[in-house]
Design an enzyme around this catalytic site. Structure first.
Site, PDB file in Angstrom:
ATOM      1  N   ASN A  91      -5.507  12.569   0.615  1.00 20.17           N
ATOM      2  CA  ASN A  91      -4.614  11.765   1.448  1.00 20.17           C
ATOM      3  C   ASN A  91      -5.482  10.998   2.446  1.00 20.17           C
ATOM      4  OD1 ASN A  91      -1.749  11.139   2.042  1.00 20.17           O
ATOM      5  ND2 ASN A  91      -2.275  11.930   4.067  1.00 20.17           N
ATOM      6  N   LYS A  92      -4.845  10.164   3.229  1.00 15.32           N
ATOM      7  CA  LYS A  92      -5.576   9.314   4.168  1.00 15.32           C
ATOM      8  C   LYS A  92      -6.613  10.113   4.966  1.00 15.32           C
ATOM      9  CE  LYS A  92      -5.237   5.789   4.375  1.00 15.32           C
ATOM     10  NZ  LYS A  92      -6.119   4.859   3.647  1.00 15.32           N
ATOM     11  N   ARG A 109       0.847  -1.184   0.000  1.00 16.33           N
ATOM     12  CA  ARG A 109       0.000   0.000   0.000  1.00 16.33           C
ATOM     13  C   ARG A 109       0.892   1.247   0.000  1.00 16.33           C
ATOM     14  NH1 ARG A 109       1.866   1.528   4.023  1.00 16.33           N
ATOM     15  NH2 ARG A 109       0.834   3.544   3.834  1.00 16.33           N
ATOM     16  N   GLY A 110       0.253   2.428   0.007  1.00 19.12           N
ATOM     17  CA  GLY A 110       1.032   3.666  -0.090  1.00 19.12           C
ATOM     18  C   GLY A 110       1.195   3.998  -1.569  1.00 19.12           C
ATOM     19  N   ALA A 111       0.820   5.227  -1.930  1.00 16.54           N
ATOM     20  CA  ALA A 111       0.688   5.562  -3.349  1.00 16.54           C
ATOM     21  C   ALA A 111       1.931   5.248  -4.200  1.00 16.54           C
ATOM     22  CB  ALA A 111       0.290   7.031  -3.482  1.00 16.54           C
ATOM     23  N   ARG A 131      -7.041  -0.147  -7.056  1.00 18.17           N
ATOM     24  CA  ARG A 131      -7.443   0.890  -6.088  1.00 18.17           C
ATOM     25  C   ARG A 131      -7.602   2.208  -6.844  1.00 18.17           C
ATOM     26  NH1 ARG A 131      -4.341   1.161  -0.555  1.00 18.17           N
ATOM     27  NH2 ARG A 131      -6.260   2.222   0.019  1.00 18.17           N
ATOM     28  N   GLN A 142      -2.401   2.414   9.933  1.00 17.60           N
ATOM     29  CA  GLN A 142      -1.083   2.487   9.296  1.00 17.60           C
ATOM     30  C   GLN A 142      -0.084   3.258  10.162  1.00 17.60           C
ATOM     31  OE1 GLN A 142      -3.977   3.171   7.781  1.00 17.60           O
ATOM     32  NE2 GLN A 142      -3.946   2.681   5.604  1.00 17.60           N
ATOM     33  N   ASP A 148      -2.008  10.970  -1.991  1.00 22.06           N
ATOM     34  CA  ASP A 148      -2.390   9.932  -2.952  1.00 22.06           C
ATOM     35  C   ASP A 148      -2.735  10.542  -4.303  1.00 22.06           C
ATOM     36  OD1 ASP A 148      -3.078   8.931  -0.077  1.00 22.06           O
ATOM     37  OD2 ASP A 148      -2.740   7.160  -1.316  1.00 22.06           O
TER      38      ASP A 148
HETATM   39  O1  MRU Z   1      -4.685   3.285   2.062  1.00 18.63           O
HETATM   40  P1  MRU Z   1      -3.200   3.415   2.003  1.00 18.63           P
HETATM   41  O2  MRU Z   1      -2.487   2.889   3.194  1.00 18.63           O
HETATM   42  O3  MRU Z   1      -2.618   2.937   0.690  1.00 18.63           O
HETATM   43  O4  MRU Z   1      -3.037   4.986   2.037  1.00 18.63           O
HETATM   44  C1  MRU Z   1      -2.010   5.613   1.466  1.00 18.63           C
HETATM   45  C2  MRU Z   1      -1.246   6.296   2.475  1.00 18.63           C
HETATM   46  O5  MRU Z   1      -0.377   5.716   3.067  1.00 18.63           O
HETATM   47  C3  MRU Z   1      -1.502   7.682   2.771  1.00 18.63           C
HETATM   48  O6  MRU Z   1      -2.620   8.263   2.319  1.00 18.63           O
HETATM   49  C4  MRU Z   1      -0.236   8.414   2.568  1.00 18.63           C
HETATM   50  O7  MRU Z   1      -0.241   9.450   3.426  1.00 18.63           O
HETATM   51  C5  MRU Z   1       0.053   8.823   1.140  1.00 18.63           C
HETATM   52  S1  MRU Z   1       0.755   7.572   0.183  1.00 18.63           S
HETATM   53  C6  MRU Z   1       2.297   7.303   0.872  1.00 18.63           C
END
Ligand code: MRU
Length: 348
Positions: free
Chosen positions: A249-250, A48-50, A87, A198, A239
């Site tokens: 973002n999250k 995960r993580g963009a 996603r 996370q 993201d």
């Molecule tokens: O749902 P996720 O864990 O893939 O979310 C992404 C993230 O970790 C965050 O939104 C992050 O701050 C940006 S992507 C590193």
């Protein structure tokens, strides 16, 4: 931030992903050998993580080409479009998949020859991420010195933007790691990041491995810390950043930015240019991923909510550009955050 355990590895023509769902309790790897498995690993958040979603998708395409060397361009495009559906919010996924579709045109009918090319392309992208992350970390540290002075600082973050999510060092967490290497972190405050956790599971895992002093905070404590001047600056990832600077973002980022603005604490977004979506004008155009209500209703497999209760679980939110002090990408600072500045930096 040093990558003390590998987030992923390409070995013997297979992709090995650390299973982020099991961290920090178990460091186990999932072997991925097909595009379908890669799609599943992204969708189920093994990875995960963009930026790392985008990077993993490149290997999804490498695997598809390896397994379909006689296929035609139309079939490749279909596979790529399917991978893209894993996603919806992290634009890095479509950015990387689109680049491979464009590269493939030249190899139409010759995917045998394309395979080593695309494998090399994938390997090279990790270095691109590493170089970009280091550049952003240095820009962030310089900016902090101008804004907050040269002493030790207390830095807050949300979700996970370290090497597990973004390649070596990370993005927002990379700034904190770099600041730590300069002896300039008093304390980091990773936010717990309900409901998928996370922050408590992954950011704290990375900060602990690197020996960065930190206290985990729940999102409900943000206002307390900011009001009492316990935080000098906030760094988050992204993201998807659209042309006017609105940033997805999250979930929880936007409310943190509003509180930060209220108390005058600088709020920074740190993300590579692969996280920018210049085809969209404002945050209203961003598709926000809705995830299973079970992520809210259960924790670690235990149901917390009464039987019959339901939940609503948007995975991201949009922070208005006006709340962001500055966006840091590998090409420079976007400050103040507006369309003109953003296009100037991203297209430079
Ligand atoms: O749902 P996720 O864990 O893939 O979310 C992404 C993230 O970790 C965050 O939104 C992050 O701050 C940006 S992507 C590193």
């Amino acid at each position: 931030m040093k990558e003390l355990v590998k987030a992923l590895e390409w070995k013997d023509e297979a992709l090995y992903l650390i299973d982020q769902r099991k961290l920090p309790l178990e460091e186990t790897f999932v072997k991925v050998t097909t595009l379908e498995e890669c799609h599943g690993a992204i969708k189920d958040m093994v990875v995960r993580g963009a930026p790392l979603i985008g990077f993993t998708a490149i290997y999804g395409m490498v695997l598809w080409i390896k397994n379909n060397r006689q296929a035609c361009l139309e079939e490749l495009n279909k596979a790529a479009d399917y991978l893209n559906t894993a996603r919806p919010t992290a634009v890095n996924l479509e950015y990387e998949v689109l680049r491979i579709k464009q590269m493939a045109v030249e190899y139409e009918g010759r995917f045998d020859a394309f395979y080593p090319i695309i494998e090399e392309h994938a390997k090279a992208q990790m270095q691109v991420l590493a170089d970009g992350n280091l550049a952003m970390a240095k820009l962030g540290a310089d900016e902090l010195e101008k804004r907050c002075g040269g002493g030790k600082l207390n830095l807050m973050t949300l979700c996970n933007t370290g090497w597990l999510a973004c390649g070596p060092m990370g993005t927002a967490l990379g700034v904190i790691s770099h600041m730590h290497s300069l002896g300039r972190v008093e304390k980091a405050y990773p936010s717990e990041t309900r409901p998928y956790l996370q922050g408590i599971r992954l950011s704290s895992y990375e900060l602990t491995k690197e020996g960065i002093p930190h206290d985990i905070v729940v999102e409900g404590a943000h206002s307390f810390l900011l009001r009492n001047k316990m935080v000098d600056a906030i760094f988050i990832g992204a993201d998807r950043i659209v042309s006017n600077g609105d940033t997805a973002n999250k979930v929880g980022s936007s409310s943190l930015a509003i509180v930060a603005k209220h108390y005058g604490i600088p709020f920074y977004v740190v993300a590579p240019t692969s996280s920018f979506d210049l085809g969209s004008e404002t945050g209203d155009e961003i598709e926000i991923e809705m995830r299973s209500q079970d992520e809210v209703l259960y924790c670690g497999g235990t149901r917390l909510a009464p039987e019959g209760a339901t939940a609503w679980n948007p995975s991201f939110d949009v922070t208005d550009a006006s709340l962001i002090e500055c966006i840091i990408c590998e090409k420079g600072l976007i400050k103040p955050v507006n369309k003109e500045n953003l296009l100037k930096v991203v297209n430079s």
